[in-house]
Design a protein around this motif. Structure first.
Motif, PDB file in Angstrom:
ATOM      1  N   ALA A 147     -34.414 -17.072   8.398  1.00 29.57           N
ATOM      2  CA  ALA A 147     -33.133 -17.200   9.085  1.00 29.57           C
ATOM      3  C   ALA A 147     -32.989 -16.145  10.169  1.00 29.57           C
ATOM      4  O   ALA A 147     -32.497 -16.424  11.271  1.00 29.57           O
ATOM      5  N   LEU A 148     -33.417 -14.910   9.877  1.00 29.36           N
ATOM      6  CA  LEU A 148     -33.377 -13.857  10.894  1.00 29.36           C
ATOM      7  C   LEU A 148     -34.287 -14.196  12.068  1.00 29.36           C
ATOM      8  O   LEU A 148     -33.960 -13.919  13.236  1.00 29.36           O
ATOM      9  N   LEU A 149     -35.451 -14.781  11.773  1.00 29.57           N
ATOM     10  CA  LEU A 149     -36.352 -15.213  12.838  1.00 29.57           C
ATOM     11  C   LEU A 149     -35.664 -16.227  13.744  1.00 29.57           C
ATOM     12  O   LEU A 149     -35.768 -16.157  14.979  1.00 29.57           O
ATOM     13  N   ALA A 150     -34.939 -17.167  13.128  1.00 33.39           N
ATOM     14  CA  ALA A 150     -34.226 -18.173  13.912  1.00 33.39           C
ATOM     15  C   ALA A 150     -33.172 -17.522  14.805  1.00 33.39           C
ATOM     16  O   ALA A 150     -33.020 -17.885  15.975  1.00 33.39           O
ATOM     17  N   VAL A 151     -32.438 -16.554  14.258  1.00 34.97           N
ATOM     18  CA  VAL A 151     -31.421 -15.854  15.052  1.00 34.97           C
ATOM     19  C   VAL A 151     -32.079 -15.113  16.221  1.00 34.97           C
ATOM     20  O   VAL A 151     -31.599 -15.159  17.367  1.00 34.97           O
ATOM     21  N   PHE A 152     -33.188 -14.435  15.934  1.00 33.73           N
ATOM     22  CA  PHE A 152     -33.902 -13.666  16.968  1.00 33.73           C
ATOM     23  C   PHE A 152     -34.382 -14.594  18.084  1.00 33.73           C
ATOM     24  O   PHE A 152     -34.196 -14.304  19.283  1.00 33.73           O
ATOM     25  N   LEU A 153     -34.995 -15.722  17.726  1.00 36.36           N
ATOM     26  CA  LEU A 153     -35.481 -16.659  18.731  1.00 36.36           C
ATOM     27  C   LEU A 153     -34.335 -17.260  19.535  1.00 36.36           C
ATOM     28  O   LEU A 153     -34.454 -17.476  20.751  1.00 36.36           O
ATOM     29  N   THR A 154     -33.236 -17.528  18.864  1.00 35.18           N
ATOM     30  CA  THR A 154     -32.074 -18.101  19.554  1.00 35.18           C
ATOM     31  C   THR A 154     -31.511 -17.132  20.579  1.00 35.18           C
ATOM     32  O   THR A 154     -31.182 -17.510  21.715  1.00 35.18           O
ATOM     33  N   LEU A 155     -31.399 -15.859  20.192  1.00 35.10           N
ATOM     34  CA  LEU A 155     -30.886 -14.856  21.122  1.00 35.10           C
ATOM     35  C   LEU A 155     -31.811 -14.691  22.317  1.00 35.10           C
ATOM     36  O   LEU A 155     -31.358 -14.518  23.458  1.00 35.10           O
ATOM     37  N   ILE A 156     -33.139 -14.741  22.077  1.00 34.33           N
ATOM     38  CA  ILE A 156     -34.088 -14.645  23.190  1.00 34.33           C
ATOM     39  C   ILE A 156     -33.955 -15.858  24.110  1.00 34.33           C
ATOM     40  O   ILE A 156     -33.912 -15.731  25.338  1.00 34.33           O
ATOM     41  N   LEU A 157     -33.877 -17.047  23.497  1.00 31.53           N
ATOM     42  CA  LEU A 157     -33.781 -18.274  24.291  1.00 31.53           C
ATOM     43  C   LEU A 157     -32.482 -18.325  25.082  1.00 31.53           C
ATOM     44  O   LEU A 157     -32.441 -18.859  26.197  1.00 31.53           O
ATOM     45  N   ALA A 158     -31.412 -17.754  24.525  1.00 31.44           N
ATOM     46  CA  ALA A 158     -30.134 -17.719  25.234  1.00 31.44           C
ATOM     47  C   ALA A 158     -30.151 -16.726  26.382  1.00 31.44           C
ATOM     48  O   ALA A 158     -29.206 -16.679  27.178  1.00 31.44           O
ATOM     49  N   GLY A 159     -31.195 -15.898  26.472  1.00 32.84           N
ATOM     50  CA  GLY A 159     -31.344 -14.979  27.580  1.00 32.84           C
ATOM     51  C   GLY A 159     -30.322 -13.864  27.609  1.00 32.84           C
ATOM     52  O   GLY A 159     -29.946 -13.366  28.673  1.00 32.84           O
ATOM     53  N   GLY A 160     -29.854 -13.448  26.437  1.00 35.79           N
ATOM     54  CA  GLY A 160     -28.875 -12.380  26.382  1.00 35.79           C
ATOM     55  C   GLY A 160     -27.468 -12.811  26.744  1.00 35.79           C
ATOM     56  O   GLY A 160     -26.568 -11.971  26.881  1.00 35.79           O
ATOM     57  N   SER A 161     -27.258 -14.124  26.904  1.00 32.71           N
ATOM     58  CA  SER A 161     -25.928 -14.612  27.258  1.00 32.71           C
ATOM     59  C   SER A 161     -24.952 -14.391  26.119  1.00 32.71           C
ATOM     60  O   SER A 161     -25.278 -14.556  24.941  1.00 32.71           O
ATOM     61  N   ARG A 162     -23.738 -14.022  26.471  1.00 30.75           N
ATOM     62  CA  ARG A 162     -22.691 -13.861  25.463  1.00 30.75           C
ATOM     63  C   ARG A 162     -21.873 -15.141  25.292  1.00 30.75           C
ATOM     64  O   ARG A 162     -20.911 -15.157  24.531  1.00 30.75           O
ATOM     65  N   SER A 163     -22.241 -16.167  26.032  1.00 34.56           N
ATOM     66  CA  SER A 163     -21.509 -17.421  25.965  1.00 34.56           C
ATOM     67  C   SER A 163     -21.820 -18.155  24.666  1.00 34.56           C
ATOM     68  O   SER A 163     -22.985 -18.323  24.291  1.00 34.56           O
ATOM     69  N   GLY A 164     -20.778 -18.598  23.977  1.00 31.46           N
ATOM     70  CA  GLY A 164     -20.965 -19.355  22.746  1.00 31.46           C
ATOM     71  C   GLY A 164     -21.712 -20.648  22.982  1.00 31.46           C
ATOM     72  O   GLY A 164     -22.549 -21.057  22.176  1.00 31.46           O
ATOM     73  N   GLN A 165     -21.447 -21.308  24.150  1.00 31.64           N
ATOM     74  CA  GLN A 165     -22.126 -22.565  24.442  1.00 31.64           C
ATOM     75  C   GLN A 165     -23.626 -22.367  24.586  1.00 31.64           C
ATOM     76  O   GLN A 165     -24.423 -23.174  24.096  1.00 31.64           O
ATOM     77  N   HIS A 166     -24.040 -21.291  25.264  1.00 38.70           N
ATOM     78  CA  HIS A 166     -25.461 -21.033  25.439  1.00 38.70           C
ATOM     79  C   HIS A 166     -26.141 -20.765  24.090  1.00 38.70           C
ATOM     80  O   HIS A 166     -27.260 -21.228  23.838  1.00 38.70           O
ATOM     81  N   LEU A 167     -25.472 -20.027  23.233  1.00 44.41           N
ATOM     82  CA  LEU A 167     -26.048 -19.731  21.922  1.00 44.41           C
ATOM     83  C   LEU A 167     -26.169 -20.995  21.076  1.00 44.41           C
ATOM     84  O   LEU A 167     -27.150 -21.181  20.356  1.00 44.41           O
ATOM     85  N   ILE A 168     -25.187 -21.856  21.166  1.00 47.55           N
ATOM     86  CA  ILE A 168     -25.220 -23.100  20.388  1.00 47.55           C
ATOM     87  C   ILE A 168     -26.368 -23.989  20.848  1.00 47.55           C
ATOM     88  O   ILE A 168     -27.128 -24.535  20.037  1.00 47.55           O
ATOM     89  N   LEU A 169     -26.514 -24.156  22.161  1.00 41.23           N
ATOM     90  CA  LEU A 169     -27.605 -24.983  22.684  1.00 41.23           C
ATOM     91  C   LEU A 169     -28.960 -24.406  22.303  1.00 41.23           C
ATOM     92  O   LEU A 169     -29.877 -25.135  21.921  1.00 41.23           O
ATOM     93  N   ALA A 170     -29.088 -23.084  22.413  1.00 36.89           N
ATOM     94  CA  ALA A 170     -30.343 -22.448  22.020  1.00 36.89           C
ATOM     95  C   ALA A 170     -30.603 -22.644  20.536  1.00 36.89           C
ATOM     96  O   ALA A 170     -31.745 -22.875  20.114  1.00 36.89           O
ATOM     97  N   GLY A 171     -29.565 -22.561  19.724  1.00 41.74           N
ATOM     98  CA  GLY A 171     -29.709 -22.752  18.288  1.00 41.74           C
ATOM     99  C   GLY A 171     -30.165 -24.150  17.926  1.00 41.74           C
ATOM    100  O   GLY A 171     -30.955 -24.340  16.987  1.00 41.74           O
ATOM    101  N   VAL A 172     -29.684 -25.148  18.657  1.00 45.00           N
ATOM    102  CA  VAL A 172     -30.107 -26.532  18.412  1.00 45.00           C
ATOM    103  C   VAL A 172     -31.606 -26.676  18.657  1.00 45.00           C
ATOM    104  O   VAL A 172     -32.332 -27.300  17.873  1.00 45.00           O
ATOM    105  N   VAL A 173     -32.092 -26.071  19.750  1.00 48.32           N
ATOM    106  CA  VAL A 173     -33.522 -26.154  20.075  1.00 48.32           C
ATOM    107  C   VAL A 173     -34.355 -25.441  19.009  1.00 48.32           C
ATOM    108  O   VAL A 173     -35.340 -25.985  18.495  1.00 48.32           O
TER     109      VAL A 173
END
Length: 353
Positions: A147-173
């Protein structure tokens, strides 16, 4: 002459304090009823009076105390963990559609869990329940790291964005990719694929007293910490700029909330598989009853999630008895239409509640 008030009008006319008291009282009573119902119903019917006598220690009934009681309690604890995590995510991202599966957390936990089984050689013995009697700590750790790996990858994919929408889209991928890897690992063991896939659809059949203890410990650790952050979530609901003006360290707050929600979600995945929509529906429903104050919404969401999953597990055991359905199928049938209804309202510009 003015007509009579509808039940909805009477409810909304009550002070919030009275509504909260009635809501928590009703949840407590319904949880007690769900406990008796869940323990008594199944392939073998046990009358309510006999259930109560067994629970009070007035008579012995191994079906009640050793088989069904840990399962029902486990369902309540998993539901509470998912409801609590869902409320925290919705508050953190100010997104009413968020739930513990946001940011690929559940998919990551499932991947870590499956990988742990595969590397330990326990995957072949999964269907016989050998895993939960021999490797509970290892699996919980594997799920948490996944689960931590998923969070880490999501944050990287979101590019450091603080936007909830960007984090959600990254999380789906990220969630989709990790689900694919989990499926690949499961396909390598064709002998037990049916049992394991049933688990990944959500199952409480492997729940025992060991799992109840581990889930209780996780909730005892995370719930007070999340409740202590309730005022911070209330401030965050007013917007990030307002929260910053109040001196809240948003980066640290986000990390703590994600960490606690990840812990609760990974424990749930280890013991019950992937169960969708509980962490989405419970906070939504309870927000209409207790309001948006997280001091009340967090514990109410935990109780609501516990009740929802306990009833879903009961339905999974009685609808096609003596066989049983994966509990994740029941929650999806309940939560899917609810999710689509909210999307429809949002498309029409209507607010939920």
């Amino acid at each position: 002459m003015q007509g009579r008030l509808s039940p909805t009008q009477r409810w909304t006319g009550l002070p919030f304090a009275a509504r909260r008291t009635l809501t928590f009282t009703a949840l407590a009573l319904l949880l007690g009823a769900a406990l008796v119902l869940g323990v008594g119903q199944g392939a073998v019917y046990v009358p309510p009076l006999e259930v109560l006598q067994a629970l009070l220690g007035q008579r012995e009934n191994p079906i009640v105390t050793e088989l069904r009681l840990p399962r029902v309690l486990g369902a309540m604890l998993v539901g509470a963990a998912l409801g609590l995590a869902g409320a925290a995510y919705q508050g953190l991202f100010r997104n009413p559609l968020a739930d513990p599966y946001l940011m690929g957390v559940a998919a990551g936990a499932s991947f870590g869990f499956t990988l742990t089984l595969s590397l330990s050689g326990a995957l072949a013995g999964f269907g016989a329940g050998l895993f939960f009697s021999s490797l509970p700590t290892t699996a919980a750790l594997g799920a948490f790291l996944g689960a931590l790996l998923a969070v880490f990858l999501t944050l990287i994919l979101a590019g450091g964005s603080r936007s909830g929408q960007h984090l959600i889209l990254a999380g789906v991928v990220v969630g989709s990719v990790l689900t694919g890897f989990s499926t690949l690992l499961l396909l390598l063991d064709t002998d037990r694929i049916r049992e394991v896939f049933s688990y990944t659809l959500g199952s409480l059949a492997f729940m025992g007293w060991r799992g109840v203890g581990l889930l209780s410990a996780g909730l005892a650790f995370a719930m007070p910490l999340l409740w202590g952050l309730a005022r911070a979530l209330n401030a965050l609901a007013l917007g990030e700029e307002t929260a910053r003006s109040l001196g809240l360290p948003l980066s640290a707050l986000r990390l703590v909330l994600i960490g606690l929600s990840t812990l609760l979600t990974s424990l749930s995945v280890v013991h019950a598989g992937i169960i969708g929509f509980v962490g989405f529906v419970a906070p939504h429903a309870l927000r209409q009853l207790v309001g948006g104050d997280y001091r009340y919404l967090l514990p109410a969401s935990a109780l609501g999630g516990a009740l929802l999953l306990a009833l879903a597990d009961w339905a999974a055991r009685v609808v096609v008895r003596p066989a049983e359905l994966p509990v994740g199928v029941i929650t999806t049938l309940l939560g899917g239409p609810f999710f689509l209804y909210l999307l429809w309202r949002a498309r029409r510009g209507l607010q939920w509640g």
